[in-house]
Design an enzyme around this catalytic site. Structure first.
Site, PDB file in Angstrom:
ATOM      1  N   ARG A 140       0.846  -1.204   0.000  1.00  0.00           N
ATOM      2  CA  ARG A 140       0.000   0.000   0.000  1.00  0.00           C
ATOM      3  C   ARG A 140       0.880   1.252   0.000  1.00  0.00           C
ATOM      4  O   ARG A 140       0.578   2.233  -0.664  1.00  0.00           O
ATOM      5  CB  ARG A 140      -0.945  -0.021   1.190  1.00  0.00           C
ATOM      6  CG  ARG A 140      -1.981  -1.143   1.097  1.00  0.00           C
ATOM      7  CD  ARG A 140      -2.931  -1.116   2.270  1.00  0.00           C
ATOM      8  NE  ARG A 140      -3.930  -2.173   2.208  1.00  0.00           N
ATOM      9  CZ  ARG A 140      -3.784  -3.365   2.783  1.00  0.00           C
ATOM     10  NH1 ARG A 140      -2.692  -3.675   3.445  1.00  0.00           N
ATOM     11  NH2 ARG A 140      -4.758  -4.263   2.698  1.00  0.00           N
ATOM     12  N   HIS A 163     -15.552  -7.401  20.495  1.00  0.00           N
ATOM     13  CA  HIS A 163     -15.153  -5.996  20.636  1.00  0.00           C
ATOM     14  C   HIS A 163     -13.642  -5.884  20.663  1.00  0.00           C
ATOM     15  O   HIS A 163     -12.970  -6.652  21.350  1.00  0.00           O
ATOM     16  CB  HIS A 163     -15.783  -5.401  21.900  1.00  0.00           C
ATOM     17  CG  HIS A 163     -17.274  -5.425  21.820  1.00  0.00           C
ATOM     18  ND1 HIS A 163     -17.995  -4.490  21.110  1.00  0.00           N
ATOM     19  CD2 HIS A 163     -18.181  -6.317  22.288  1.00  0.00           C
ATOM     20  CE1 HIS A 163     -19.275  -4.805  21.143  1.00  0.00           C
ATOM     21  NE2 HIS A 163     -19.420  -5.913  21.858  1.00  0.00           N
ATOM     22  N   HIS A 182      -3.217   1.221   8.162  1.00  0.00           N
ATOM     23  CA  HIS A 182      -3.960   0.268   7.336  1.00  0.00           C
ATOM     24  C   HIS A 182      -2.919  -0.289   6.369  1.00  0.00           C
ATOM     25  O   HIS A 182      -2.734   0.214   5.271  1.00  0.00           O
ATOM     26  CB  HIS A 182      -5.109   0.951   6.582  1.00  0.00           C
ATOM     27  CG  HIS A 182      -5.708   0.066   5.521  1.00  0.00           C
ATOM     28  ND1 HIS A 182      -6.320  -1.129   5.811  1.00  0.00           N
ATOM     29  CD2 HIS A 182      -5.755   0.173   4.171  1.00  0.00           C
ATOM     30  CE1 HIS A 182      -6.728  -1.701   4.695  1.00  0.00           C
ATOM     31  NE2 HIS A 182      -6.389  -0.930   3.685  1.00  0.00           N
TER      32      HIS A 182
HETATM   33  N1  NAD Z   1      -8.654   1.895   2.706  1.00  0.00           N
HETATM   34  C1  NAD Z   1      -9.023   0.656   2.487  1.00  0.00           C
HETATM   35  O1  NAD Z   1      -9.329  -0.105   3.415  1.00  0.00           O
HETATM   36  C2  NAD Z   1      -9.077   0.186   1.056  1.00  0.00           C
HETATM   37  C3  NAD Z   1      -9.675  -1.029   0.701  1.00  0.00           C
HETATM   38  C4  NAD Z   1      -9.732  -1.386  -0.646  1.00  0.00           C
HETATM   39  C5  NAD Z   1      -9.164  -0.555  -1.625  1.00  0.00           C
HETATM   40  N2  NAD Z   1      -8.570   0.598  -1.226  1.00  0.00           N
HETATM   41  C6  NAD Z   1      -7.966   1.525  -2.176  1.00  0.00           C
HETATM   42  O2  NAD Z   1      -9.014   2.180  -2.883  1.00  0.00           O
HETATM   43  C7  NAD Z   1      -8.494   2.692  -4.097  1.00  0.00           C
HETATM   44  C8  NAD Z   1      -9.422   2.332  -5.246  1.00  0.00           C
HETATM   45  O3  NAD Z   1      -9.379   0.939  -5.471  1.00  0.00           O
HETATM   46  P1  NAD Z   1     -10.217   0.297  -6.674  1.00  0.00           P
HETATM   47  O4  NAD Z   1     -10.051  -1.178  -6.564  1.00  0.00           O
HETATM   48  O5  NAD Z   1     -11.581   0.890  -6.747  1.00  0.00           O
HETATM   49  O6  NAD Z   1      -9.392   0.826  -7.941  1.00  0.00           O
HETATM   50  P2  NAD Z   1      -9.954   0.968  -9.424  1.00  0.00           P
HETATM   51  O7  NAD Z   1      -8.744   1.035 -10.300  1.00  0.00           O
HETATM   52  O8  NAD Z   1     -10.983  -0.068  -9.692  1.00  0.00           O
HETATM   53  O9  NAD Z   1     -10.705   2.386  -9.427  1.00  0.00           O
HETATM   54  C9  NAD Z   1     -10.040   3.593  -9.331  1.00  0.00           C
HETATM   55  C10 NAD Z   1     -10.852   4.611 -10.103  1.00  0.00           C
HETATM   56  O10 NAD Z   1     -10.267   5.902  -9.915  1.00  0.00           O
HETATM   57  C11 NAD Z   1     -10.420   6.607 -11.138  1.00  0.00           C
HETATM   58  N3  NAD Z   1      -9.489   7.738 -11.181  1.00  0.00           N
HETATM   59  C12 NAD Z   1      -8.154   7.731 -11.398  1.00  0.00           C
HETATM   60  N4  NAD Z   1      -7.683   8.991 -11.387  1.00  0.00           N
HETATM   61  C13 NAD Z   1      -8.723   9.807 -11.146  1.00  0.00           C
HETATM   62  C14 NAD Z   1      -8.868  11.207 -11.004  1.00  0.00           C
HETATM   63  N5  NAD Z   1      -7.817  12.047 -11.124  1.00  0.00           N
HETATM   64  N6  NAD Z   1     -10.097  11.714 -10.752  1.00  0.00           N
HETATM   65  C15 NAD Z   1     -11.149  10.894 -10.637  1.00  0.00           C
HETATM   66  N7  NAD Z   1     -11.097   9.556 -10.763  1.00  0.00           N
HETATM   67  C16 NAD Z   1      -9.884   9.027 -11.012  1.00  0.00           C
HETATM   68  C17 NAD Z   1     -10.155   5.552 -12.197  1.00  0.00           C
HETATM   69  O11 NAD Z   1     -10.654   5.964 -13.473  1.00  0.00           O
HETATM   70  C18 NAD Z   1     -10.875   4.347 -11.617  1.00  0.00           C
HETATM   71  O12 NAD Z   1     -12.217   4.259 -12.077  1.00  0.00           O
HETATM   72  C19 NAD Z   1      -7.071   2.111  -4.202  1.00  0.00           C
HETATM   73  O13 NAD Z   1      -6.138   3.074  -3.737  1.00  0.00           O
HETATM   74  C20 NAD Z   1      -7.113   0.926  -3.267  1.00  0.00           C
HETATM   75  O14 NAD Z   1      -5.832   0.550  -2.807  1.00  0.00           O
HETATM   76  C21 NAD Z   1      -8.511   0.991   0.083  1.00  0.00           C
END
Ligand code: NAD
Length: 317
Positions: free
Chosen positions: A91, A171, A178
Site C-alpha cells: 500500500r 469488541h 492500514h
Molecule cells: N482503505 C481501504 O481499506 C481500502 C480497501 C480497498 C481498496 N482501497 C484503495 O481504494 C483505491 C481504489 O481501489 P479500486 O479497486 O476501486 O481501484 P480501481 O482502479 O478499480 O478504481 C479507481 C478509479 O479511480 C479513477 N481515477 C483515477 N484517477 C482519477 C482522477 N484524477 N479523478 C477521478 N477519478 C480518477 C479511475 O478511473 C478508476 O475508475 C485504491 O487506492 C485501493 O488501494 C482501500
C-alpha cells in the site's frame, strides 16, 4: 421552509467506488449519491445502472454522475480515485501515484465551496488522509480515513468464526497503519465482557492450537488473499465506509476505528493513524485513548512511526 438533502459524492467509480455507491443506494443512507470519475463514461454507466435498481429498493435515492463544481453542497466526499495497482506493490508503494491524483482533485473540490467531510479510502490511506487534510485546509475533524475500520471488521470475522459467535459480539480494534505494520491490542479484545486471551486460556482443548500472532497476520494479509483471487477488494471496504457514513449523517456518536489526525493523543502529532474515534455529524468528535500493555504500545508506536515517515516525505506545510 428548508429541508436539507443529504448528499454523498464518490470520487472514483472503480471497484471500490461503485461498490460504495451501491451500498449507499441499497441501504438508502442518503438522499443523493453522485459519482465522479476521470473516466466519465464509467461514472455515467455506474450511476445509470444503480438508478435502475430503485424500483426494488426502499428509498428513492437520487443517483447521478457529476463534476467537481457539483461538490459544493455535498455532506461527504468519499475519495477512492487511484491508479491501477501494479503487481507486488505494498500500500505504501502506491503513494507516488496516489499523491498525483489527489493533488489534482482536492483543489477543484475545495473551489466548489465544499465544507463537508472528506472520507478517504485511496491507499496508502493514512498518508493520503494527512495529505488531503493539509491540501484542503479543512479542520482535522472533517478529514477522515477509513484506516483500520476494514481490518477491524476482518479481525472480528476471524475471531467470531473461531468461537462461533456473531462478529458484532466481538469488541476490539486493529490500530495504526492500514497496512503491513498494523497491530491488535489483544488486551482490549473482548467477547461478552471476557477477554479473548482468557477465552483461549479457558478452552485449551478447542483453542489450544490458536496463536494470536497467526490471527493478526491473517487479518493483515486478508486484503491480499482477496486481491490475488479477484483483483481487488470492494464489498468489505464498501460496508465499512457506509458504516462510517451512517454514523456521521445520523449523528450517532458511534465508536469506529478510523484514521484521524493525532494531535498529542498516544504521544503522537502531525500524523493520521487508525484509532478508535467517536463519529458524529461534524466528523471525528473525539479520539479514544485506550490503555495498552507496554509491548502493545511499542507496536502501535512503531506503526505510527512508519506512517509519519511517509507523511513527512510529502513535504506539505
Ligand atoms: N482503505 C481501504 O481499506 C481500502 C480497501 C480497498 C481498496 N482501497 C484503495 O481504494 C483505491 C481504489 O481501489 P479500486 O479497486 O476501486 O481501484 P480501481 O482502479 O478499480 O478504481 C479507481 C478509479 O479511480 C479513477 N481515477 C483515477 N484517477 C482519477 C482522477 N484524477 N479523478 C477521478 N477519478 C480518477 C479511475 O478511473 C478508476 O475508475 C485504491 O487506492 C485501493 O488501494 C482501500
Amino acid at each position: 421552509m428548508r429541508i436539507n438533502n443529504s448528499k454523498v459524492v464518490v470520487i472514483g467509480a472503480g471497484s471500490v467506488g461503485s461498490a460504495t455507491a451501491s451500498s449507499l443506494v441499497t441501504q438508502g443512507v442518503c438522499d443523493q449519491v453522485m459519482l465522479l470519475d476521470i473516466n466519465r463514461e464509467k461514472a455515467y454507466a455506474e450511476a445509470l445502472d444503480l438508478r435502475h435498481s430503485i424500483q426494488y429498493l426502499n428509498r428513492n435515492v437520487k443517483v447521478c454522475c457529476g463534476e467537481y463544481k457539483d461538490c459544493g453542497d455535498a455532506d461527504i466526499v468519499v475519495v477512492t480515485a487511484a491508479a491501477p495497482m501494479k503487481p507486488g506493490q505494498t500500500r505504501l508503494d502506491m503513494l507516488a501515484d496516489s499523491k498525483k491524483i489527489i493533488k489534482e482533485l482536492v483543489e477543484p473540490v475545495m473551489e466548489s465551496g465544499f465544507d463537508g467531510i472528506f472520507l478517504v479510502i485511496t491507499n496508502p490511506v493514512d498518508v493520503i488522509s494527512y495529505y488531503i487534510y493539509k491540501l484542503s485546509g479543512l479542520p482535522k475533524s472533517q478529514v477522515i480515513g477509513t484506516g483500520t475500520a476494514l481490518d477491524t471488521a476482518r479481525l472480528k470475522c476471524y475471531l467470531a468464526e473461531l468461537i462461533d459467535v456473531d462478529p458484532r459480539s466481538v469488541h476490539g480494534f486493529c490500530m495504526g497503519e492500514h497496512g503491513d505494520s498494523q497491530m491488535v491490542p489483544w488486551s482490549r479484545v473482548m467477547v461478552g465482557g471476557k477477554s479473548f486471551t482468557d477465552i483461549l486460556r479457558d478452552n485449551p482443548g478447542q483453542l489450544g492450537q490458536v496463536h494470536l500472532k497467526d490471527i493478526a497476520k491473517k487479518t493483515t494479509r486478508a486484503g491480499w488473499e482477496i486481491i490475488e483471487r479477484k483483483g481487488s477488494t470492494n464489498y468489505g471496504i464498501a460496508a465499512s465506509t457506509v458504516g462510517i457514513i451512517k454514523a456521521i449523517l445520523n449523528d450517532e456518536n458511534k465508536v469506529i476505528p478510523v484514521s484521524t489526525l493525532l494531535d498529542g493523543e498516544y504521544g503522537h502529532c502531525e500524523v493520521f493513524a487508525g484509532v478508535p474515534a467517536v463519529l458524529c455529524r461534524s466528523g471525528v468528535k473525539e479520539v479514544i485513548q485506550i490503555r495498552m500493555h507496554e509491548d502493545e504500545k511499542a507496536r502501535f508506536d512503531h506503526s505510527v512511526k512508519i506512517i509519519k515517515e511517509h507523511c513527512d516525505s510529502l513535504n506539505v506545510k
